[in-house]
Design a protein around this motif. Structure first.
Motif, PDB file in Angstrom:
ATOM      1  N   GLN A   1     -35.148 -24.327 -23.246  1.00 23.70           N
ATOM      2  CA  GLN A   1     -35.536 -23.713 -24.512  1.00 23.70           C
ATOM      3  C   GLN A   1     -34.547 -24.161 -25.576  1.00 23.70           C
ATOM      4  OE1 GLN A   1     -38.246 -21.727 -25.269  1.00 23.70           O
ATOM      5  NE2 GLN A   1     -37.550 -21.937 -27.397  1.00 23.70           N
ATOM      6  N   MET A   2     -35.056 -24.822 -26.598  1.00 26.67           N
ATOM      7  CA  MET A   2     -34.204 -25.373 -27.641  1.00 26.67           C
ATOM      8  C   MET A   2     -34.479 -24.641 -28.944  1.00 26.67           C
ATOM      9  SD  MET A   2     -34.506 -29.432 -26.724  1.00 26.67           S
ATOM     10  CE  MET A   2     -36.234 -29.526 -27.127  1.00 26.67           C
TER      11      MET A   2
ATOM     12  N   ALA B   1     -25.448 -35.723 -21.383  1.00 22.63           N
ATOM     13  CA  ALA B   1     -25.927 -34.534 -20.679  1.00 22.63           C
ATOM     14  C   ALA B   1     -25.834 -33.344 -21.621  1.00 22.63           C
ATOM     15  CB  ALA B   1     -25.106 -34.288 -19.418  1.00 22.63           C
ATOM     16  N   VAL B   2     -26.877 -32.533 -21.686  1.00 22.35           N
ATOM     17  CA  VAL B   2     -26.869 -31.379 -22.584  1.00 22.35           C
ATOM     18  C   VAL B   2     -26.842 -30.056 -21.848  1.00 22.35           C
ATOM     19  CG1 VAL B   2     -27.972 -32.620 -24.478  1.00 22.35           C
ATOM     20  CG2 VAL B   2     -29.388 -31.412 -22.839  1.00 22.35           C
TER      21      VAL B   2
ATOM     22  N   VAL C   1     -24.710 -28.187 -27.872  1.00 19.50           N
ATOM     23  CA  VAL C   1     -25.907 -27.347 -27.764  1.00 19.50           C
ATOM     24  C   VAL C   1     -25.606 -25.909 -27.370  1.00 19.50           C
ATOM     25  CG1 VAL C   1     -27.252 -29.376 -27.143  1.00 19.50           C
ATOM     26  CG2 VAL C   1     -26.427 -27.849 -25.343  1.00 19.50           C
ATOM     27  N   LYS C   2     -24.342 -25.599 -27.121  1.00 18.14           N
ATOM     28  CA  LYS C   2     -23.982 -24.243 -26.720  1.00 18.14           C
ATOM     29  C   LYS C   2     -24.422 -23.223 -27.756  1.00 18.14           C
ATOM     30  CE  LYS C   2     -19.997 -25.133 -23.732  1.00 18.14           C
ATOM     31  NZ  LYS C   2     -18.514 -25.061 -23.607  1.00 18.14           N
ATOM     32  N   GLY C   3     -25.041 -22.147 -27.276  1.00 17.20           N
ATOM     33  CA  GLY C   3     -25.514 -21.099 -28.175  1.00 17.20           C
ATOM     34  C   GLY C   3     -26.888 -21.358 -28.763  1.00 17.20           C
ATOM     35  N   ARG C   4     -27.409 -22.567 -28.568  1.00 16.69           N
ATOM     36  CA  ARG C   4     -28.717 -22.914 -29.130  1.00 16.69           C
ATOM     37  C   ARG C   4     -29.747 -23.232 -28.050  1.00 16.69           C
ATOM     38  NH1 ARG C   4     -29.365 -27.344 -32.012  1.00 16.69           N
ATOM     39  NH2 ARG C   4     -27.672 -28.535 -31.038  1.00 16.69           N
ATOM     40  N   PHE C   5     -29.301 -23.861 -26.981  1.00 19.38           N
ATOM     41  CA  PHE C   5     -30.207 -24.243 -25.903  1.00 19.38           C
ATOM     42  C   PHE C   5     -29.983 -23.337 -24.701  1.00 19.38           C
ATOM     43  CE2 PHE C   5     -30.778 -29.067 -26.968  1.00 19.38           C
ATOM     44  CZ  PHE C   5     -31.126 -28.733 -28.259  1.00 19.38           C
ATOM     45  N   THR C   6     -31.071 -23.076 -23.973  1.00 20.87           N
ATOM     46  CA  THR C   6     -30.983 -22.289 -22.746  1.00 20.87           C
ATOM     47  C   THR C   6     -31.737 -22.999 -21.635  1.00 20.87           C
ATOM     48  OG1 THR C   6     -30.873 -20.213 -24.005  1.00 20.87           O
ATOM     49  CG2 THR C   6     -31.425 -20.060 -21.672  1.00 20.87           C
ATOM     50  N   ILE C   7     -31.055 -23.235 -20.540  1.00 22.95           N
ATOM     51  CA  ILE C   7     -31.690 -23.865 -19.388  1.00 22.95           C
ATOM     52  C   ILE C   7     -32.003 -22.783 -18.366  1.00 22.95           C
ATOM     53  CG2 ILE C   7     -29.497 -24.363 -18.201  1.00 22.95           C
ATOM     54  CD1 ILE C   7     -30.786 -27.037 -17.294  1.00 22.95           C
ATOM     55  N   SER C   8     -33.156 -22.915 -17.716  1.00 21.64           N
ATOM     56  CA  SER C   8     -33.549 -21.943 -16.710  1.00 21.64           C
ATOM     57  C   SER C   8     -34.382 -22.640 -15.642  1.00 21.64           C
ATOM     58  CB  SER C   8     -34.331 -20.794 -17.342  1.00 21.64           C
ATOM     59  OG  SER C   8     -35.527 -21.259 -17.937  1.00 21.64           O
ATOM     60  N   ARG C   9     -34.535 -21.974 -14.514  1.00 19.51           N
ATOM     61  CA  ARG C   9     -35.324 -22.555 -13.448  1.00 19.51           C
ATOM     62  C   ARG C   9     -36.245 -21.497 -12.853  1.00 19.51           C
ATOM     63  NH1 ARG C   9     -31.285 -25.196  -9.663  1.00 19.51           N
ATOM     64  NH2 ARG C   9     -33.005 -25.248  -8.174  1.00 19.51           N
TER      65      ARG C   9
END
Length: 126
Positions: free
Chosen positions: A80-81, A46-47, A62-70
Motif C-alpha cells: 500500500q503506497m 529495495a523499498v 518510504v518509511k511512514g508512507r508505504f505498508t507491506i503486508s502478506r
C-alpha cells in the motif's frame, strides 16, 4: 515459480496506489518477500520486505508512507503506497529472497538466490 505482480498505474502526487504479488505456496512460506523498484536510468532499490514471521523492513525513502503486508491464505503480497511522491515513479518488482537483509544490501542482485516478477509500472505526476 516467478512471482506475478498486479496493480500499479498512475497517480498524482499525494495520492495512493496498491500493488499485489502472487507467488507459489513454497516461495511464499519459505522466502522473504519484498518490493524492489527501479527508477528510469537508476539501479534497483529495495523499498519494503516482509519475512515469514511477519517482521517488516522499509527503506528510508518510504518509511511512514508505504505498508507491506502478506495474505498467508492466498500466498499474496501487498504494498500500500500512500502520500506518493514524484520520486516514487519507477518499475516495481516483487522479489523473493532467502533473507530480507540480503534484499536490501544487494538490491541489484540478479541470480539464482532471488526471484523477480516481471515488474509493474508506477507513475506519479504533479
Amino acid at each position: 515459480v516467478q512471482p506475478v505482480e498486479s496493480g500499479g498505474g498512475s497517480a498524482q502526487a499525494g495520492g495512493s496506489l496498491r500493488l499485489s504479488c502472487s507467488s507459489s505456496e513454497y516461495t511464499f512460506n519459505h522466502r522473504c518477500m519484498g518490493w524492489v523498484r527501479q527508477a528510469p536510468g537508476a539501479g534497483r532499490e529495495a523499498v519494503a520486505a516482509i519475512d515469514t514471521d511477519g517482521s517488516t523492513t522499509y527503506g528510508d525513502s518510504v518509511k511512514g508512507r508505504f505498508t507491506i503486508s502478506r495474505d498467508n491464505a492466498k500466498y499474496t503480497l501487498h504494498l500500500q503506497m500512500n502520500s506518493l511522491k514524484l520520486d516514487d515513479t519507477g518499475v516495481y518488482y516483487c522479489a523473493a529472497d532467502v533473507m530480507c537483509s540480503t534484499l536490501f544490501s544487494t538490491s541489484d542482485y540478479r541470480g539464482p538466490y532471488r526471484a523477480y516478477g516481471q515488474g509493474t509500472q508506477v507513475t506519479v505526476s504533479s
